[in-house]
Design a protein around this motif. Structure first.
Motif, PDB file in Angstrom:
ATOM      1  N   MET B   1     -31.694 -25.687  17.082  1.00  0.00           N
ATOM      2  CA  MET B   1     -30.462 -25.245  16.403  1.00  0.00           C
ATOM      3  C   MET B   1     -29.733 -24.222  17.286  1.00  0.00           C
ATOM      4  O   MET B   1     -30.358 -23.334  17.852  1.00  0.00           O
ATOM      5  CB  MET B   1     -30.852 -24.603  15.076  1.00  0.00           C
ATOM      6  N   SER B   2     -28.471 -24.391  17.368  1.00  0.00           N
ATOM      7  CA  SER B   2     -27.719 -23.440  18.195  1.00  0.00           C
ATOM      8  C   SER B   2     -27.194 -22.312  17.317  1.00  0.00           C
ATOM      9  O   SER B   2     -26.555 -22.547  16.307  1.00  0.00           O
ATOM     10  CB  SER B   2     -26.552 -24.146  18.876  1.00  0.00           C
ATOM     11  N   THR B   3     -27.542 -21.126  17.676  1.00  0.00           N
ATOM     12  CA  THR B   3     -27.050 -19.968  16.934  1.00  0.00           C
ATOM     13  C   THR B   3     -26.053 -19.230  17.809  1.00  0.00           C
ATOM     14  O   THR B   3     -26.426 -18.651  18.812  1.00  0.00           O
ATOM     15  CB  THR B   3     -28.217 -19.028  16.582  1.00  0.00           C
ATOM     16  N   PRO B   4     -24.775 -19.282  17.419  1.00  0.00           N
ATOM     17  CA  PRO B   4     -23.790 -18.604  18.258  1.00  0.00           C
ATOM     18  C   PRO B   4     -24.066 -17.098  18.259  1.00  0.00           C
ATOM     19  O   PRO B   4     -24.284 -16.517  17.209  1.00  0.00           O
ATOM     20  CB  PRO B   4     -22.456 -18.897  17.547  1.00  0.00           C
ATOM     21  N   THR B   5     -24.080 -16.534  19.412  1.00  0.00           N
ATOM     22  CA  THR B   5     -24.261 -15.083  19.472  1.00  0.00           C
ATOM     23  C   THR B   5     -23.052 -14.494  20.192  1.00  0.00           C
ATOM     24  O   THR B   5     -22.478 -15.117  21.079  1.00  0.00           O
ATOM     25  CB  THR B   5     -25.524 -14.719  20.257  1.00  0.00           C
ATOM     26  N   PRO B   6     -22.668 -13.301  19.767  1.00  0.00           N
ATOM     27  CA  PRO B   6     -21.501 -12.706  20.403  1.00  0.00           C
ATOM     28  C   PRO B   6     -21.747 -12.525  21.897  1.00  0.00           C
ATOM     29  O   PRO B   6     -22.831 -12.114  22.305  1.00  0.00           O
ATOM     30  CB  PRO B   6     -21.379 -11.360  19.709  1.00  0.00           C
ATOM     31  N   THR B   7     -20.789 -12.864  22.670  1.00  0.00           N
ATOM     32  CA  THR B   7     -20.903 -12.580  24.094  1.00  0.00           C
ATOM     33  C   THR B   7     -19.901 -11.485  24.414  1.00  0.00           C
ATOM     34  O   THR B   7     -19.239 -10.971  23.527  1.00  0.00           O
ATOM     35  CB  THR B   7     -20.559 -13.822  24.926  1.00  0.00           C
ATOM     36  N   ARG B 317     -30.304 -14.336  12.114  1.00  0.00           N
ATOM     37  CA  ARG B 317     -28.984 -14.449  12.742  1.00  0.00           C
ATOM     38  C   ARG B 317     -28.128 -13.242  12.376  1.00  0.00           C
ATOM     39  O   ARG B 317     -27.460 -12.646  13.212  1.00  0.00           O
ATOM     40  CB  ARG B 317     -28.319 -15.739  12.266  1.00  0.00           C
ATOM     41  N   THR B 321     -26.550  -9.435  14.607  1.00  0.00           N
ATOM     42  CA  THR B 321     -25.209  -8.863  14.751  1.00  0.00           C
ATOM     43  C   THR B 321     -25.185  -7.380  14.403  1.00  0.00           C
ATOM     44  O   THR B 321     -24.137  -6.749  14.484  1.00  0.00           O
ATOM     45  CB  THR B 321     -24.186  -9.597  13.866  1.00  0.00           C
TER      46      THR B 321
END
Lengths: 330, 484, 286
Positions: B1-7, B317, B321
């Motif tokens: 699963m792809s978990t978007p993380t802040p870049t 997740r 953040t």
């Protein structure tokens, strides 16, 4: 900047994956009503919490330019004329004529009869033409008229179609009707060359009333293959709000986890200030991550927002506050 | 699963609140009889837990100082405060509430510097509730005959408060005490004395009669001296269960009235039909608010097995953040652990969790090199028998357990000597009410967590203490009662 | 030749049963003139332990009965007591050496007190509970709940004193282990007979007779007892010891008041002292 009309995550609807769900009215209803509920107070508290983020200096400069690039510069008035639309299109390409480093907006958003005019002005500038179709804003017309409305706009050169769902059908629980309508409108977005205009699905969240409904509508539209989900027409209050957008962002986030496909989100109506826009960007960033911080995946439907962004942009570069007289009214 | 993380495409730049608003003196005395005095004892240092910078030297009150303070409180009680009409007392409390609002930013910044909590919490939660608390109890001062607890004050109240909500706990103690006509001797925690001393200054600004509020700083010995002072009529304590028991023993056989607000190990129960996104927010708020330095923290997550994986996925997740760092940065979500001592305890208990076979997961983040820091952490695979499921860690550490049925959830939730708070997350109304009935806890948050209000009574069952603070019920602790 | 009396054996009242002390001990109870009245069971620490187990077992069911139902049960105790008033008057006269008129006064008052408390069952929540107007979109309600198992050291008033300390506890849903007055224990056991025949579930009230100084410390230190009422403790040193022990699990403690005038109308505090306030929050939204 060159907004692209083709999504990066494949242009297939999520059919297949959801065949069982959309197989019947009852299975669709079961699915939509089986989605986790939304607690209004908790959702609004979370949105308010995100709104307290403080954005400064380089982050703010980045955010302002990004927000400009995300604007669907909109005029949707009975009094719209070709002249007005041409002026708007010019502004979309060069929001700040005094500053060539200022990016263009993502699109202009007009009624279908103005598409050709807008397209003519925008040419190959990279700024898209979005057209509201399907008997916007009420959506109260026969199906074939809605589809004709859509085809007409696509033929006239629209890159993007902003359709409205049938809120009456939705609120009376006829989810399958809403689903089918989105599917058909999407088909009507096809061009002879095999490409297709992008479809944004407007819920008119102010009429759906509850966040539970917004979440269900989001899933319905995503399963039907909408490229974007959009809050409002701007003709009904309340239009876009932070919590309603939060629910939709959570929906596209969860949809991607299940299907791998990204869907865009467009809050529209009532977003007037840079401060507001930045709050939305913070919410996008913290809810979905930076993948969505792109005009392909997040838009603002707005008219007056752009000038405030420009004023703030000028303040960032000159160090003094600007005034409305220094920006065009269009 | 792809978990978007802040870049770093949208990294928030530092947004520090200005420290210039506070004026920390190099040293502080004791506030007795309306004046700052040197005291007869030694002194101790209070540090900024985010930097380990020494903020000030603070006097440590000895027995003689405490005696002076109690005498001043007694004089003020006999000569002034108990004779004053409720309406007049109310006006002083309203004044204090207003000054707290006026100096709100200053109090918030000082609290964050001395305590380590994020400015957004001290600014948006602690200080506004402090002002609201004084405002609320001010209104009671001339309406006590309607309270159901009589109108007769107890006399001198000795109050000992903890370091997790220094100013808020001060307000919870002082506002009802004064409204009811008592005078007070209050000891703030040794690691967080500064806002209490600023409050003393606010009492001066409000022209509060000398001796009505006395602030004596110090550690355990000073607290003991207050609690056991023969001329103290009332003891109010917030802190550890261990010290609470010692106080209960110390006052045995005396006429002192006691209220204790002590530890907790709250269960936060998530059913499969919960509003999941809000539940995740509630879990995060429940255990990471104030670095988990909260007696009512939702430190045991009880999640229904059918949604356990999904909830954990969402929780991790969301935890990713959380922004940890400079407490004065307006974007900081999780600040510094209040002291080296507390950090040591959190580390020790977490290591016990490892040793007992629970699986640790923590937010990957760079911790500052100076100061006291502990990343938001959760343990999975925890059972009721684990120490991390039974003992109060008082830090940002969540123990995750699962359940299958409502009865199992209730059993596990109640299976603790504590009984301060509990959380329930479900969309089913009748289940909420059933759970609320069956949970043995003084505060039940249903589909929300860690909410506080001056009108809402707060306090525990069982070893979480006795008595209530807040609301009409909060008056009972400071009045003789309708039957007396 | 006159008939030979059938005498009563006074035993303990635990879990709805009347067992002898597991220790096999008894002690002599004399009347006011020093003549033998009966042998009473001398409860041991194990009897105290059993009584706590019975009280804990009864707590769940008793505390979750409707207030209306608890009211009817306590009212029923009054009814049954009324029917046996001659017996209680006679016992009081014998045990305490008081006049017939005085004995009648106490029995009357005891019955009336039960009736008074019976009426409180479904009102105390309304009087001491609160809806709290918090500054936000939340429903917020505070309601009283029983603390749990309460140990009571009863005062000397063999009937009225005992009723006055027990009734306020059970009417709110607590369950009780009561140590009867050491000198006048017999009436307490007879009252147990009344309770046993009044639809009061077994274990809600448990009566121990024997040595206060021997039993009370075990109850005070018992970790499954939630509160202790020291009303009948006359020895100040013992009272302090018990309060110290009670701190082990932070029992709610009511300090001694052996000189209470039991004929005076009670206030709410005997009920509220062993009530917890539970506050429930819920968001208000659509």
């Amino acid at each position: 900047m060159t907004p692209t009309a083709s999504p990066t995550a494949g242009d297939t609807s999520a059919h297949g994956v959801f065949d069982d769900i959309v197989g019947s009215e009852s299975s669709l209803r079961r699915f939509l009503h089986g989605l986790p509920g939304v607690d209004q107070v908790g959702c609004e508290a979370r949105a308010a919490g995100l709104a307290t983020r403080s954005i400064k200096t380089t982050s703010k400069a980045f955010a302002i330019d990004l927000a400009i690039r995300m604007v669907d510069l909109t005029t949707l008035e009975g009094q719209d004329t070709h002249g007005k639309v041409r002026a708007l299109a010019s502004k979309a390409m060069r929001p700040d004529p005094a500053d060539p480093s200022c990016p263009a907006t993502a699109a202009v958003c007009v009624y279908p009869d103005m598409v050709a005019t807008a397209k003519q002005t925008l040419g190959d500038s990279g700024v898209n033409v979005a057209a509201v179709a399907t008997a916007f804003p009420s959506g109260r017309a026969a199906m074939d008229i809605k589809l004709a409305d859509t085809r007409d706009a696509v033929e006239a050169g629209a890159d993007e179609i902003d359709m409205v769902i049938d809120r009456g059908a939705f609120l009376s629980g006829r989810y399958m009707d809403v689903y089918e309508e989105i599917v058909q409108v999407k088909e009507a977005c096809a061009r002879p060359d095999g490409s297709s205009a992008h479809l944004k699905v407007i819920f008119e969240t102010g009429e759906l009333q509850t966040y539970d409904n917004v979440r269900r509508a989001s899933w319905l539209a995503m399963m039907a293959g909408g490229h974007f989900i959009k809050t409002s027409t701007g003709k009904v209050q309340p239009a876009a709000t932070l919590p309603v957008t939060l629910i939709m962002l959570e929906a596209v986030r969860d949809f991607r986890e299940q299907t791998g496909q990204m869907v865009g989100v467009k809050p529209a109506g009532g977003i007037k200030t840079t401060k507001d826009a930045i709050k939305y960007l913070v919410m996008v960033n913290e809810t979905c991550g930076s993948d969505w911080l792109d005009p392909d995946w997040f838009r603002f439907g707005a008219s007056t927002l752009l000038n405030d962004l420009l004023m703030q942009r000028t303040k960032m570069t000159t160090g003094r506050y600007s005034g409305p007289d220094y920006f065009t009214l269009d | 699963m792809s978990t978007p993380t802040p870049t770093n495409v949208f990294e928030y730049a530092p947004a520090p609140e200005s420290r210039a608003i506070v004026d920390i003196k190099p040293s502080y005395g004791l506030f007795i009889n309306g004046e700052f005095v040197d005291g007869n004892g030694t002194s101790f240092k209070t540090v900024n837990p985010a930097t380990e910078e020494v903020l000030a030297e603070v006097a440590e009150a000895n027995d003689a100082d405490v005696d002076e303070a109690v005498k001043a409180a007694r004089r003020a009680y006999t000569r002034v405060w108990s004779r004053m009409s409720g309406a007049e007392r109310a006006k002083y409390l309203y004044r204090i509430a207003r000054i707290i609002q006026e100096r709100g930013r200053e109090l918030a910044v000082l609290e964050s510097i001395d305590n380590g909590k994020p400015i957004k919490e001290s600014r948006d939660v602690d200080v506004p509730i402090v002002a609201a608390h004084f405002f609320y109890y001010a209104g009671w001062a001339d309406k006590l005959k309607y309270s159901g607890y009589g109108e007769t004050p107890l006399g001198v109240a000795g109050q000992v408060i903890p370091w997790n909500f220094p100013l808020l706990m001060l307000a919870w103690k002082i506002a009802p005490a004064l409204a009811c006509g008592n005078t007070v001797v209050l000891k703030p925690a040794e690691t967080t004395p500064l806002t209490a001393l600023l409050f003393a200054e606010i009492c001066q600004q409000a022209d509060l009669p000398p001796g009505v509020v006395n602030i004596v700083t110090g550690a355990g010995e000073t607290g003991r001296a207050i609690v056991s002072h023969p001329d103290v009529d009332k003891v109010a304590f917030t802190g550890s269960t261990e010290v609470g028991k010692a106080i209960a023993r110390a006052v045995a056989g005396s006429d002192k009235k006691v209220t204790l607000e002590l530890g907790g190990k709250a269960a936060n129960i998530v059913f499969d039909d919960a509003p999941l996104d809000q539940a995740v927010e509630g879990i995060v708020n429940g255990i990471f608010f104030n670095q988990g330095h909260v007696c009512c923290a939702g430190s045991r997550l009880l999640v229904q097995e059918s949604v356990a994986d999904e909830v954990l996925e969402r929780l991790k997740r969301r935890m990713s953040t959380l922004r940890m760092g400079d407490p004065l940065d307006k974007n900081t979500d999780v600040g510094a652990i209040n002291s080296g001592e507390q950090l040591k305890r959190i580390r020790e208990l977490s290591e016990v969790g490892d040793a007992e076979g629970a699986e640790r997961w923590e937010v990957a983040c760079d911790l500052p090199t100076k100061g006291f820091w502990f990343p938001p952490t959760l343990f999975t695979g925890v059972s009721q028998a684990h120490r991390i499921a039974r003992e109060e860690i008082f830090g940002p550490v969540l123990s995750v357990l699962t359940f299958r049925t409502p009865s199992e959830a209730v059993e596990k939730a109640n299976n603790t000597p504590f009984g301060l708070s509990a959380g329930v997350w479900t969309d089913k109304g009748s289940r909420i009410l059933s759970m609320a009935n069956r949970l043995r806890a003084g505060v039940v948050w249903a589909n929300t967590f860690n909410k506080f209000d001056p009108t809402s009574p707060f306090g525990g069952y069982k070893e979480s203490g006795y008595g209530r603070e807040g609301g009409r019920h909060g008056l009972e602790a400071y009045l003789k009662g309708a039957d007396q | 030749m006159s008939r030979i009396d059938v005498r009563k054996t006074y035993k303990l009242y635990i879990g709805g049963q009347f067992p002898r002390s597991e220790s096999g001990r008894s002690y002599v109870v004399n009347d006011a003139k020093g003549r033998l009245l009966a042998n009473a069971a001398q409860a041991s620490r194990k009897d105290a332990r059993d009584a706590v187990v019975a009280a804990r077992a009864a707590f769940g069911g008793w505390s979750t009965r409707t207030a209306y139902n608890r009211a009817q049960v306590v009212y029923r105790i009054a009814e049954v007591l009324e029917g046996r008033r001659e017996q209680f008057e006679a016992e009081l006269r014998a045990a305490e050496g008081i006049t017939a008129a005085k004995a009648r006064t106490y029995v009357d008052a005891a019955i009336d007190r039960l009736v008074w408390y019976a009426g409180w069952a479904d009102k105390i929540t309304q009087v001491v509970g609160n809806a709290n107007p918090v500054a936000g979109p939340f429903f917020n309600l505070s309601t009283p709940e029983p603390s749990g198992v309460i140990a009571v050291v009863a005062p000397r008033g063999a009937l009225l004193g005992l009723v006055s300390v027990v009734a306020p506890l059970i009417i709110t849903g607590n369950t009780v282990v009561v140590i009867a007055s050491e000198d006048n224990p017999l009436t307490a056991i007879t009252l147990g007979e009344v309770m046993a025949t009044s639809d009061l579930p077994g274990g809600v009230v448990n009566v121990l007779t024997g040595s206060q100084a021997e039993i009370a410390p075990w109850l005070a230190s018992h970790m499954d007892v939630n509160g202790i009422d020291l009303t009948g403790v006359e020895d100040a040193e013992l009272a302090t010891e018990l309060e110290v022990s009670a701190a082990d699990n932070l029992k709610r403690v009511r300090r001694p008041a052996p000189d209470t005038d039991w004929l005076a109308e009670p206030g709410l505090d005997r009920m509220t002292q062993f009530l917890e306030t539970k506050t429930v929050w819920h968001p208000i939204g659509v």
